[in-house]
Design an enzyme around this catalytic site. Structure first.
Site, PDB file in Angstrom:
ATOM      1  N   HIS A  71       4.882 -20.989 -20.076  1.00 39.52           N
ATOM      2  CA  HIS A  71       4.611 -19.548 -20.116  1.00 39.52           C
ATOM      3  C   HIS A  71       3.360 -19.125 -20.876  1.00 39.52           C
ATOM      4  O   HIS A  71       2.808 -18.062 -20.617  1.00 39.52           O
ATOM      5  CB  HIS A  71       5.842 -18.772 -20.612  1.00 39.52           C
ATOM      6  CG  HIS A  71       6.026 -18.740 -22.096  1.00 39.52           C
ATOM      7  ND1 HIS A  71       6.685 -19.734 -22.787  1.00 39.52           N
ATOM      8  CD2 HIS A  71       5.631 -17.849 -23.029  1.00 39.52           C
ATOM      9  CE1 HIS A  71       6.693 -19.438 -24.070  1.00 39.52           C
ATOM     10  NE2 HIS A  71       6.052 -18.302 -24.248  1.00 39.52           N
ATOM     11  N   GLU A  75      -2.276 -17.949 -20.572  1.00 38.88           N
ATOM     12  CA  GLU A  75      -2.697 -16.940 -21.556  1.00 38.88           C
ATOM     13  C   GLU A  75      -3.505 -17.561 -22.702  1.00 38.88           C
ATOM     14  O   GLU A  75      -4.477 -16.976 -23.165  1.00 38.88           O
ATOM     15  CB  GLU A  75      -1.456 -16.238 -22.116  1.00 38.88           C
ATOM     16  CG  GLU A  75      -1.784 -15.009 -22.933  1.00 38.88           C
ATOM     17  CD  GLU A  75      -0.535 -14.207 -23.275  1.00 38.88           C
ATOM     18  OE1 GLU A  75       0.216 -13.832 -22.353  1.00 38.88           O
ATOM     19  OE2 GLU A  75      -0.297 -13.967 -24.470  1.00 38.88           O
ATOM     20  N   ASP A  76      -3.116 -18.724 -23.166  1.00 43.92           N
ATOM     21  CA  ASP A  76      -3.702 -19.264 -24.394  1.00 43.92           C
ATOM     22  C   ASP A  76      -4.545 -20.531 -24.237  1.00 43.92           C
ATOM     23  O   ASP A  76      -5.056 -21.055 -25.222  1.00 43.92           O
ATOM     24  CB  ASP A  76      -2.585 -19.562 -25.407  1.00 43.92           C
ATOM     25  CG  ASP A  76      -1.910 -18.290 -25.892  1.00 43.92           C
ATOM     26  OD1 ASP A  76      -2.552 -17.235 -25.841  1.00 43.92           O
ATOM     27  OD2 ASP A  76      -0.750 -18.355 -26.315  1.00 43.92           O
TER      28      ASP A  76
HETATM   29 ZN    ZN Z   1       5.412 -17.338 -26.004  1.00 40.81          ZN
END
Ligand code: ZN
Length: 196
Positions: A71, A75-76
């Protein structure tokens, strides 16, 4: 290209895919650490989120578990949605995309968007969000991050509760855990206010 759904795999194939997924996430997050004093490796977080789903939420949908492990990769890290789709299929890519913040937007706007979007995401994405918030709020209860005031931590809990309110009616066990976290945090914060 993974064209078959994780739901249609044999037990052996699924076990292999879960391990491949954990390995994929570990490599993607390999240089990152959590924001605590110990500097815990980041991979502890997505694996912990997946474990909250299986152990505490009784969730065993492979699409949800694989999405939980992945997840935070887009994003990262440098991971792309195309890569996720190629390795883990379109269903997983969709869930991961639903729980990925657009990092080109300012932080305040992203936080508001989480509140606005949470009622409209899929059941699978809501499950990942519930478990993600449980993990992060437990971390925050155990240790206020360096540089955070008690007020800032309290504001974070209030924001998280708004996001979670949009995910209600998804998993009674996980929601009960969150309600307990929110109630105990409010009590703790009251104590801080009255003692100062
Ligand atoms: Zn998270």
């Amino acid at each position: 290209m993974m064209t078959i759904s994780p739901k249609e795999l044999s037990k052996e194939q699924l076990l292999s895919l879960i391990i491949k997924c954990a390995d994929f996430a570990a490599k993607k997050h390999k240089t990152q650490k959590r924001m605590n004093r110990e500097g815990t490796p980041y991979i502890n977080h997505p694996l912990g989120v997946a474990k909250i789903l299986t152990e505490e939420g009784d969730v065993h949908d492979p699409v949800v578990i694989i999405s939980a492990i992945l997840h935070d990769t887009v994003e990262d890290t440098e991971t792309t949605f195309e890569e996720i789709e190629q390795e883990f299929g379109a269903e997983v890519k969709l869930v991961v995309s639903e729980v990925t913040d657009d990092k080109t937007l300012p932080k305040m706007e992203r936080k508001q968007l989480q509140i606005d979007h949470s009622p409209h995401i899929s059941h699978e994405a809501k499950l990942v969000k519930l478990a993600d918030k449980i993990y992060n709020l437990r971390d925050l209860q155990a240790e206020v991050p360096i540089g955070w005031t008690a007020e800032r931590a309290h504001e974070y809990f209030k924001w998280a509760e708004q996001v979670i309110n949009g995910c209600r009616g998804t998993n009674a066990r996980l929601e009960a855990i969150l309600d307990e976290i929110f109630a105990s945090e409010r009590m703790e914060y009251e104590k801080i206010l009255t003692s100062s």
